[in-house]
Design an enzyme around this catalytic site. Structure first.
Site, PDB file in Angstrom:
ATOM      1  N   GLU A   1     -94.284  36.556 -20.875  1.00 36.94           N
ATOM      2  CA  GLU A   1     -94.543  37.825 -20.182  1.00 36.94           C
ATOM      3  C   GLU A   1     -93.833  37.964 -18.842  1.00 36.94           C
ATOM      4  OE1 GLU A   1     -96.591  35.254 -20.742  1.00 36.94           O
ATOM      5  OE2 GLU A   1     -98.086  34.987 -19.157  1.00 36.94           O
TER       6      GLU A   1
ATOM      7  N   GLY B   1     -93.057  32.325 -28.724  1.00 43.63           N
ATOM      8  CA  GLY B   1     -92.925  33.613 -29.389  1.00 43.63           C
ATOM      9  C   GLY B   1     -92.542  34.678 -28.380  1.00 43.63           C
ATOM     10  N   GLY B   2     -93.209  34.609 -27.239  1.00 44.96           N
ATOM     11  CA  GLY B   2     -92.910  35.546 -26.174  1.00 44.96           C
ATOM     12  C   GLY B   2     -93.357  34.992 -24.849  1.00 44.96           C
TER      13      GLY B   2
ATOM     14  N   ASP C   1     -98.152  21.221 -20.412  1.00 46.01           N
ATOM     15  CA  ASP C   1     -97.464  21.400 -21.700  1.00 46.01           C
ATOM     16  C   ASP C   1     -98.133  20.578 -22.803  1.00 46.01           C
ATOM     17  OD1 ASP C   1     -95.559  23.224 -20.778  1.00 46.01           O
ATOM     18  OD2 ASP C   1     -94.205  21.616 -20.129  1.00 46.01           O
TER      19      ASP C   1
ATOM     20  N   MET D   1     -91.995  26.510 -31.049  1.00 44.48           N
ATOM     21  CA  MET D   1     -92.892  25.372 -31.263  1.00 44.48           C
ATOM     22  C   MET D   1     -94.012  25.686 -32.249  1.00 44.48           C
ATOM     23  SD  MET D   1     -93.065  23.705 -27.484  1.00 44.48           S
ATOM     24  CE  MET D   1     -93.470  25.187 -26.592  1.00 44.48           C
ATOM     25  N   LYS D   2     -94.439  26.941 -32.256  1.00 43.68           N
ATOM     26  CA  LYS D   2     -95.496  27.343 -33.180  1.00 43.68           C
ATOM     27  C   LYS D   2     -95.092  27.068 -34.630  1.00 43.68           C
ATOM     28  CE  LYS D   2     -98.042  31.385 -34.697  1.00 43.68           C
ATOM     29  NZ  LYS D   2     -98.036  32.843 -34.803  1.00 43.68           N
TER      30      LYS D   2
ATOM     31  N   GLN E   1     -87.530  29.078 -18.691  1.00 39.56           N
ATOM     32  CA  GLN E   1     -88.925  29.196 -19.136  1.00 39.56           C
ATOM     33  C   GLN E   1     -89.737  28.415 -18.104  1.00 39.56           C
ATOM     34  OE1 GLN E   1     -90.999  30.807 -21.298  1.00 39.56           O
ATOM     35  NE2 GLN E   1     -92.519  29.610 -20.196  1.00 39.56           N
ATOM     36  N   CYS E   2     -90.335  29.124 -17.156  1.00 38.51           N
ATOM     37  CA  CYS E   2     -90.965  28.442 -16.009  1.00 38.51           C
ATOM     38  C   CYS E   2     -92.437  28.128 -16.186  1.00 38.51           C
ATOM     39  CB  CYS E   2     -90.764  29.249 -14.732  1.00 38.51           C
ATOM     40  SG  CYS E   2     -89.049  29.208 -14.169  1.00 38.51           S
ATOM     41  N   GLN E   3     -93.164  28.908 -17.000  1.00 35.63           N
ATOM     42  CA  GLN E   3     -94.575  28.584 -17.167  1.00 35.63           C
ATOM     43  C   GLN E   3     -94.685  27.265 -17.928  1.00 35.63           C
ATOM     44  OE1 GLN E   3     -96.974  31.335 -19.479  1.00 35.63           O
ATOM     45  NE2 GLN E   3     -98.808  30.881 -18.338  1.00 35.63           N
TER      46      GLN E   3
ATOM     47  N   HIS F   1     -99.082  41.670 -27.048  1.00 34.86           N
ATOM     48  CA  HIS F   1     -99.648  40.566 -26.274  1.00 34.86           C
ATOM     49  C   HIS F   1     -98.932  40.419 -24.923  1.00 34.86           C
ATOM     50  CE1 HIS F   1    -101.422  36.453 -25.852  1.00 34.86           C
ATOM     51  NE2 HIS F   1    -100.304  36.260 -25.172  1.00 34.86           N
ATOM     52  N   GLU F   2     -97.613  40.342 -24.969  1.00 34.85           N
ATOM     53  CA  GLU F   2     -96.866  40.138 -23.712  1.00 34.85           C
ATOM     54  C   GLU F   2     -97.031  41.341 -22.785  1.00 34.85           C
ATOM     55  OE1 GLU F   2     -96.281  37.223 -23.466  1.00 34.85           O
ATOM     56  OE2 GLU F   2     -96.116  36.651 -25.585  1.00 34.85           O
TER      57      GLU F   2
ATOM     58  N   TYR G   1    -106.574  30.555 -25.953  1.00 34.64           N
ATOM     59  CA  TYR G   1    -106.287  31.847 -26.573  1.00 34.64           C
ATOM     60  C   TYR G   1    -107.477  32.340 -27.394  1.00 34.64           C
ATOM     61  CZ  TYR G   1    -101.265  31.215 -25.607  1.00 34.64           C
ATOM     62  OH  TYR G   1    -100.052  31.061 -25.000  1.00 34.64           O
TER      63      TYR G   1
ATOM     64  N   GLU H   1    -104.872  33.895 -21.065  1.00 32.50           N
ATOM     65  CA  GLU H   1    -104.607  34.034 -22.505  1.00 32.50           C
ATOM     66  C   GLU H   1    -105.792  34.586 -23.293  1.00 32.50           C
ATOM     67  OE1 GLU H   1    -101.693  34.075 -23.501  1.00 32.50           O
ATOM     68  OE2 GLU H   1    -100.632  33.002 -21.908  1.00 32.50           O
TER      69      GLU H   1
ATOM     70  N   HIS I   1    -100.245  41.207 -20.920  1.00 31.83           N
ATOM     71  CA  HIS I   1    -100.197  40.287 -19.769  1.00 31.83           C
ATOM     72  C   HIS I   1     -99.803  41.015 -18.472  1.00 31.83           C
ATOM     73  CE1 HIS I   1    -101.024  36.236 -21.086  1.00 31.83           C
ATOM     74  NE2 HIS I   1    -100.090  36.227 -22.027  1.00 31.83           N
TER      75      HIS I   1
HETATM   76  N1  BES Z   1     -97.558  32.970 -21.623  1.00 32.70           N
HETATM   77  C1  BES Z   1     -97.485  32.634 -22.992  1.00 32.70           C
HETATM   78  C2  BES Z   1     -96.457  31.582 -23.304  1.00 32.70           C
HETATM   79  C3  BES Z   1     -96.638  30.292 -22.532  1.00 32.70           C
HETATM   80  C4  BES Z   1     -97.887  29.739 -22.332  1.00 32.70           C
HETATM   81  C5  BES Z   1     -95.542  29.635 -22.043  1.00 32.70           C
HETATM   82  C6  BES Z   1     -98.018  28.548 -21.619  1.00 32.70           C
HETATM   83  C7  BES Z   1     -95.688  28.460 -21.335  1.00 32.70           C
HETATM   84  C8  BES Z   1     -96.926  27.913 -21.123  1.00 32.70           C
HETATM   85  C9  BES Z   1     -97.226  33.871 -23.855  1.00 32.70           C
HETATM   86  O1  BES Z   1     -97.852  35.017 -23.399  1.00 32.70           O
HETATM   87  C10 BES Z   1     -97.813  33.612 -25.216  1.00 32.70           C
HETATM   88  O2  BES Z   1     -98.996  33.451 -25.271  1.00 32.70           O
HETATM   89  N2  BES Z   1     -97.005  33.598 -26.265  1.00 32.70           N
HETATM   90  C11 BES Z   1     -97.472  33.430 -27.614  1.00 32.70           C
HETATM   91  C12 BES Z   1     -97.587  34.778 -28.260  1.00 32.70           C
HETATM   92  C13 BES Z   1     -98.814  35.110 -28.918  1.00 32.70           C
HETATM   93  C14 BES Z   1    -100.093  34.463 -28.709  1.00 32.70           C
HETATM   94  C15 BES Z   1     -98.905  36.494 -29.492  1.00 32.70           C
HETATM   95  C16 BES Z   1     -96.455  32.591 -28.366  1.00 32.70           C
HETATM   96  O3  BES Z   1     -95.455  32.225 -27.780  1.00 32.70           O
HETATM   97  O4  BES Z   1     -96.671  32.292 -29.527  1.00 32.70           O
HETATM   98 ZN    ZN Z   2     -99.957  34.958 -23.694  1.00 34.20          ZN
END
Ligand code: BES
Ligand code: ZN
Length: 597
Positions: free
Chosen positions: A264, A261-262, A368, A544-545, A128-130, A288-289, A376, A311, A292
């Site tokens: 991209e 959750g996901g 982070d 984490m959500k 998971q690089c982002q 969503h993904e 978002y 986002e 992206h």
């Molecule tokens: N790119 C993000 C996940 C992310 C953001 C990873 C910042 C690391 C650093 C991904 O597109 C995302 O937004 N995922 C959401 C899904 C959602 C808003 C539908 C998630 O993981 O909950």
């Molecule tokens: Zn996103």
């Protein structure tokens, strides 16, 4: 010297890498990737080159063409940036090769024991690089502006398979018995944070000519059913943004410790298995993904300070897709659910209002730690306001022009604004873009989304203390039930909890959005009958959500605080490092809570 990113040693005045060529072995025994990366440069490059690294052991660096060793210098560890790797690129060198290995606790990787997978037989690895973890996988210019195409050869032990954020480029016979060699190629230039690798026992199911879902064999069928409609979503998205430019759209369902959750990753979206609700009700995350692929992967934020560009646009697009696929009501419910997340994040950052602006300033702040729903949901509302101001049709034209103009580049908020100004002079001032971008909280002109259904559900939930109870709730969609639960009081008596659980069968739900919302209420109410399920969820899932609100709700009472600490002690070793950090942050706040009320 021109550093443009507070989170990278990338220097704009230095030679810029034109491609990466990776040769890596995945060593599950030592929990490291080891091998080499060749970085190529445009003809005529030379001089000092600063790369980002974190936790890497550098064995050797040499000129690729003639194997002449290169001196290198690793700087001191910076807690956010990692260590700068400085090399001198000889004049005219077309490429350098660095032999290295990653650290067993590389921040961008999670190594899982077989017990942490669904199949329980084989280990698993995912990246998971982002935002800034690519540097823990390879030495690189880890800034989104420094885009690169890449190819990779990855050796994995049999019978495991490897997938990457790239197209497969064939599997060749490995010279080593017991190993498989996978080859990948990503011909389009991507920002480093989109590098991705996963290794495990994987099976693929085709969903259309260009879409396939990968998962562990025991989940492959369920995943194929859940995401069966992805091709229709791709086609709707193409209508909105223009042709899908990445060739294939494949997805990978990860083990449950995946912290998001996901993600991209191009050509291979990574997804949490908590989306497998069995009723296709959580596929917004896929929309969503997928979105992206345009907003994020084609046009990318230059640095984490412009994250809203990724986002905000993507959430807006996700909701537009929802409307195209399931109607206006579905879109409205999406905005309503987002409103609650937004308000929660605004509350969380009450003491740090500087993190509630869209264009952030993150010098000295780990991206982070700055993560929240603000880029978002505030970002999506700003895009919505832009759309209103231009008019729906003009906005569609604008979007396509925006994509065409900035495709395969990484841009700042300022570049975005200059483009809007050029296309629609005076519009930014009219909508007070300055307040949206640079001021904390929500501007006065922020949209509020109304629908009769929504008003009815919220009113019913808010009248709970006066004895209002749902009727005809059998006909509610999962989203409607979620909105209802979101608006119930955060703390209820045990009789009320028992009634709710009896009426909606909440504790046994497989839809994690609903299950977690219920467990948040039940945990905050110190409702003992859910404790075993709560423990099970917190031990299994690392998203984490879900962890943040669950552990926060457990902080309300003395007994549940003890329970939370107890569960965390058992769960921590199997959490991703990011998830562990988030929970530690929540548990630290328990100390300020004093005695139970
Ligand atoms: N790119 C993000 C996940 C992310 C953001 C990873 C910042 C690391 C650093 C991904 O597109 C995302 O937004 N995922 C959401 C899904 C959602 C808003 C539908 C998630 O993981 O909950
Ligand atoms: Zn996103």
């Amino acid at each position: 010297m021109t550093r443009i990113d507070p989170h990278s040693y990338f220097d704009d005045a230095q030679p810029r890498t034109s491609s990466w060529h990776l040769r890596l072995r995945v060593d599950f025994q030592r929990r490291v990737l080891d091998g080499e990366v060749t970085l190529l440069f445009p003809k005529g490059s030379g001089g000092t080159l600063d790369l980002d690294t974190r936790g890497l052991t550098i064995h050797r660096a040499y000129v690729t063409a003639n194997a002449t060793s290169l001196a290198f210098e690793l700087g001191p560890e910076d807690p956010i940036l990692g260590r700068r790797l400085r090399l001198e690129l000889p004049k005219g060198a077309m490429g350098i090769t660095i032999a290295y290995e990653t650290s067993p606790d590389a921040s961008g990787l999670q190594w899982l024991e077989p017990a942490q997978t669904e199949g329980k037989l084989h280990p698993f690895l995912f990246s998971q690089c982002q935002a800034i973890h690519a540097r823990s996988l390879l030495p690189c210019q880890d800034c989104a502006v420094a885009r690169v195409p890449y190819d990779a050869q990855v050796l994995v032990p049999k019978p495991l398979s490897a997938v990457m954020s790239a197209g497969p480029w064939g599997e060749v016979e490995a010279a080593l018995p017991g190993w498989r060699l996978f080859k990948f190629r990503m011909p389009q230039p991507i920002p480093p944070y989109l590098l991705a690798l996963a290794v495990g026992e994987l099976e693929g199911r085709d969903l259309s000519a260009r879409a396939r879902v990968w998962a562990e064999p025991c989940t492959a069928e369920k995943a194929a059913w859940e995401f069966a409609e992805v091709e229709a979503t791709i086609q709707k998205a193409e209508g909105l943004f223009g042709p899908y430019d990445w060739n294939r759209y494949d997805m990978l369902v990860l083990p449950p410790s995946f912290p998001y959750g996901g993600m991209e990753n191009p050509r291979m979206t990574f997804l949490t298995p908590t989306l497998l609700a069995g009723d296709r009700s959580l596929v917004d995350v896929v929309a969503h993904e997928l979105a992206h692929s345009w907003t994020g992967n084609l046009v990318t934020n230059a640095t984490a300070e412009h994250f809203w560009l990724n986002e905000g646009f993507t959430v807006w697009a996700e909701r537009r897709l929802l409307r195209a696929l399931h109607g206006q009501e579905a879109e409205l419910l999406g905005w309503a659910i987002g409103q609650r997340d937004l308000e929660e994040s605004l509350r969380r950052f009450e003491q740090q209002p500087e993190l509630t602006v869209l264009r952030t300033h993150l010098e000295g702040i780990d991206p982070d730690d700055a993560f929240s729903s603000i880029p978002y949901e505030k970002g999506a509302r700003f895009v919505w306001v832009l759309e209103q101001a231009m008019g729906a049709q003009a906005f569609e034209v604008f979007l396509k022009a925006y994509m065409a103009h900035f495709r395969f580049t990484s841009i700042s908020t300022e570049q975005f604004c200059a483009f809007v100004e050029q296309q629609h002079p005076g519009l930014l001032a009219r909508i007070d873009a300055d307040a949206w971008l640079h001021q904390p909280g929500l501007p006065a002109g922020s949209p509020r989304f109304h629908s009769d259904k929504l008003e009815a559900l919220t009113a019913l939930a808010q009248a709970w203390p006066q004895g209002a109870r749902p009727e005809n709730s059998e006909a509610w969609s999962p989203k409607e039930l979620l909105i209802y639960l979101q608006h119930l009081p955060r703390e209820l008596g045990s009789e009320d909890c028992a009634w709710l659980d009896g009426h909606f069968q909440l504790t046994q739900r497989g839809n994690y959005e609903i299950l977690v919302e219920w467990l948040v209420i039940a945990a905050g109410s110190d409702y003992e009958p859910v404790f075993p399920r709560l423990r099970e969820v917190l031990l299994r899932v690392g998203r984490m959500k879900y962890l943040r609100p669950l552990y926060a709700a457990l902080g309300r009472h003395e007994r549940t605080r003890t329970l939370a600490r107890d569960i965390f002690e058992a769960a921590a070793p199997s959490y991703h490092a990011l998830s562990r950090r988030v929970v530690e942050g929540v548990l630290e706040k328990y100390a300020d809570l004093g005695v139970a009320q």
